[in-house]
Design a protein around this motif. Structure first.
Motif, PDB file in Angstrom:
ATOM      1  N   ALA A 194       0.827  -1.211   0.000  1.00 12.93           N
ATOM      2  CA  ALA A 194       0.000   0.000   0.000  1.00 12.93           C
ATOM      3  C   ALA A 194       0.859   1.259   0.000  1.00 12.93           C
ATOM      4  CB  ALA A 194      -0.919  -0.008   1.221  1.00 12.93           C
ATOM      5  N   MET A 195       1.946   1.272   0.784  1.00 19.36           N
ATOM      6  CA  MET A 195       2.813   2.448   0.841  1.00 19.36           C
ATOM      7  C   MET A 195       3.537   2.674  -0.483  1.00 19.36           C
ATOM      8  SD  MET A 195       4.329   2.087   4.718  1.00 19.36           S
ATOM      9  CE  MET A 195       5.354   3.554   4.568  1.00 19.36           C
TER      10      MET A 195
ATOM     11  N   GLN B  24      -3.386  24.065   3.782  1.00 17.41           N
ATOM     12  CA  GLN B  24      -4.369  23.700   2.762  1.00 17.41           C
ATOM     13  C   GLN B  24      -3.973  22.395   2.074  1.00 17.41           C
ATOM     14  OE1 GLN B  24      -7.203  25.372   1.884  1.00 17.41           O
ATOM     15  NE2 GLN B  24      -6.970  27.052   3.336  1.00 17.41           N
ATOM     16  N   GLY B  25      -2.662  22.222   1.810  1.00 14.33           N
ATOM     17  CA  GLY B  25      -2.198  20.982   1.192  1.00 14.33           C
ATOM     18  C   GLY B  25      -2.452  19.781   2.078  1.00 14.33           C
ATOM     19  N   MET B  26      -2.195  19.941   3.382  1.00  8.30           N
ATOM     20  CA  MET B  26      -2.449  18.844   4.320  1.00  8.30           C
ATOM     21  C   MET B  26      -3.935  18.532   4.421  1.00  8.30           C
ATOM     22  SD  MET B  26       0.213  19.824   7.378  1.00  8.30           S
ATOM     23  CE  MET B  26      -0.263  18.419   8.403  1.00  8.30           C
ATOM     24  N   ALA B  27      -4.771  19.570   4.446  1.00  7.70           N
ATOM     25  CA  ALA B  27      -6.217  19.358   4.541  1.00  7.70           C
ATOM     26  C   ALA B  27      -6.739  18.612   3.316  1.00  7.70           C
ATOM     27  CB  ALA B  27      -6.946  20.697   4.691  1.00  7.70           C
TER      28      ALA B  27
ATOM     29  N   PHE C 142      -5.254   0.954   4.703  1.00  5.80           N
ATOM     30  CA  PHE C 142      -4.830   1.702   3.524  1.00  5.80           C
ATOM     31  C   PHE C 142      -5.118   3.187   3.713  1.00  5.80           C
ATOM     32  CE2 PHE C 142      -4.945   3.515  -0.651  1.00  5.80           C
ATOM     33  CZ  PHE C 142      -4.004   2.803  -1.380  1.00  5.80           C
ATOM     34  N   THR C 143      -6.270   3.498   4.269  1.00  7.08           N
ATOM     35  CA  THR C 143      -6.649   4.885   4.512  1.00  7.08           C
ATOM     36  C   THR C 143      -5.694   5.563   5.490  1.00  7.08           C
ATOM     37  OG1 THR C 143      -8.985   4.380   4.102  1.00  7.08           O
ATOM     38  CG2 THR C 143      -8.496   6.379   5.355  1.00  7.08           C
ATOM     39  N   LEU C 144      -5.332   4.879   6.561  1.00  8.32           N
ATOM     40  CA  LEU C 144      -4.457   5.462   7.587  1.00  8.32           C
ATOM     41  C   LEU C 144      -3.067   5.753   7.041  1.00  8.32           C
ATOM     42  CD1 LEU C 144      -5.479   3.319  10.699  1.00  8.32           C
ATOM     43  CD2 LEU C 144      -6.102   5.702  10.205  1.00  8.32           C
ATOM     44  N   GLN C 145      -2.501   4.793   6.285  1.00  8.51           N
ATOM     45  CA  GLN C 145      -1.173   5.064   5.736  1.00  8.51           C
ATOM     46  C   GLN C 145      -1.250   6.144   4.658  1.00  8.51           C
ATOM     47  OE1 GLN C 145       0.278   4.165   2.490  1.00  8.51           O
ATOM     48  NE2 GLN C 145      -1.793   3.702   1.747  1.00  8.51           N
TER      49      GLN C 145
ATOM     50  N   ALA D 239      -1.207   9.544   6.366  1.00  6.84           N
ATOM     51  CA  ALA D 239       0.133   9.927   6.816  1.00  6.84           C
ATOM     52  C   ALA D 239       0.986  10.423   5.649  1.00  6.84           C
ATOM     53  CB  ALA D 239       0.813   8.741   7.505  1.00  6.84           C
ATOM     54  N   ILE D 240       0.940   9.707   4.536  1.00 11.19           N
ATOM     55  CA  ILE D 240       1.778  10.074   3.387  1.00 11.19           C
ATOM     56  C   ILE D 240       1.273  11.344   2.709  1.00 11.19           C
ATOM     57  CG2 ILE D 240       2.479   9.356   1.073  1.00 11.19           C
ATOM     58  CD1 ILE D 240       2.665   6.496   2.144  1.00 11.19           C
ATOM     59  N   PHE D 241      -0.036  11.432   2.468  1.00  7.79           N
ATOM     60  CA  PHE D 241      -0.569  12.630   1.813  1.00  7.79           C
ATOM     61  C   PHE D 241      -0.434  13.861   2.707  1.00  7.79           C
ATOM     62  CE2 PHE D 241      -3.617  10.014  -1.045  1.00  7.79           C
ATOM     63  CZ  PHE D 241      -2.594   9.842  -1.956  1.00  7.79           C
ATOM     64  N   GLY D 242      -0.600  13.660   4.032  1.00  5.60           N
ATOM     65  CA  GLY D 242      -0.412  14.778   4.948  1.00  5.60           C
ATOM     66  C   GLY D 242       1.007  15.313   4.876  1.00  5.60           C
ATOM     67  N   ALA D 243       1.994  14.400   4.796  1.00  4.42           N
ATOM     68  CA  ALA D 243       3.396  14.816   4.689  1.00  4.42           C
ATOM     69  C   ALA D 243       3.656  15.510   3.360  1.00  4.42           C
ATOM     70  CB  ALA D 243       4.311  13.600   4.838  1.00  4.42           C
TER      71      ALA D 243
END
Length: 210
Positions: A15-16, A40-43, A159-162, A165-169
């Motif tokens: 998934a990652m 805004q990018g993190m949101a 899958f949602t949780l990882q 984390a990745i999209f937030g970063a």
């Protein structure tokens, strides 16, 4: 045990890799962060990630298979998803340009909740993600370990949780880049236009895809 640790580890590794590979979601999150700031990018990235819960539910209930097997339903979802991306892109192109503040947030772009909703909807109505979940999740399900629907739900949640984390970063670090680039309102306008062009191209690509 419904999902074993080796099963979970193999799934998260795959998934990652998939989440980190270049794709439409990554482009949208990066463009939002660069043009509108890290918050805004993190949101938007978190919204995209949590949109996967919709696809998880559809896959667990078997609805995804019904959509994939129905050409009219799939075509309607594809048109809706593509039109929404074009709508977001047109809005970004018409933007007067973000005014970046010290914390990397764009001053005029509306609430973080609204940006989060845009990311959520953009992912939730994307038929390509429907097909991806339908093809990807079952590969890690073992019917001998318990109900297939529950295993699918657990894996989809992982899958949602990882993804969050990745999209937030991605949103956070691309926001730093955007803050550095947006030294003037004129530059900010061009960043918004570039982001808008990405959204429109992705929307048209989705609509025209066979």
């Amino acid at each position: 045990m419904l999902v074993t640790l080796p099963q979970m580890a193999a799934f998260l590794a795959a998934a990652m890799l998939i989440t980190l590979s270049p794709g439409p979601d990554n482009l949208m999150v990066l463009s939002q962060g660069i043009s509108r700031g890290r918050r805004q990018g993190m949101a938007f990235g978190l919204g995209c990630a949590l949109g996967c819960l919709n696809h998880t539910l559809l896959a667990a209930l078997g609805v995804s298979a019904l959509i994939a097997a129905s050409p009219p339903a799939f075509a309607a979802l594809k048109l809706a998803g593509g039109a929404y991306l074009v709508y977001l892109g047109w809005g970004a192109i018409r933007s007067p340009g973000a005014s970046f503040q010290a914390d990397g947030a764009a001053g005029h772009q509306g609430s973080l909740a609204a940006t989060f909703r845009r990311g959520l909807i953009a992912n939730a109505i994307n038929p390509k993600v429907v097909l991806f979940f339908l093809a990807f999740l079952p590969q890690f399900v073992n019917p001998a370990q318990g109900p297939v629907g529950l295993q699918t739900a657990v894996l989809g949640t992982l899958f949602t949780l990882q993804g969050a984390a990745i999209f937030g970063a991605l949103g956070y670090f691309s926001g730093h880049v955007g803050q550095w680039l947006a030294r003037s309102r004129k530059a900010s306008q061009w960043l918004d236009r570039a982001a808008g062009a990405i959204f429109i191209s992705l929307g048209l690509r989705l609509i025209l895809a066979r």
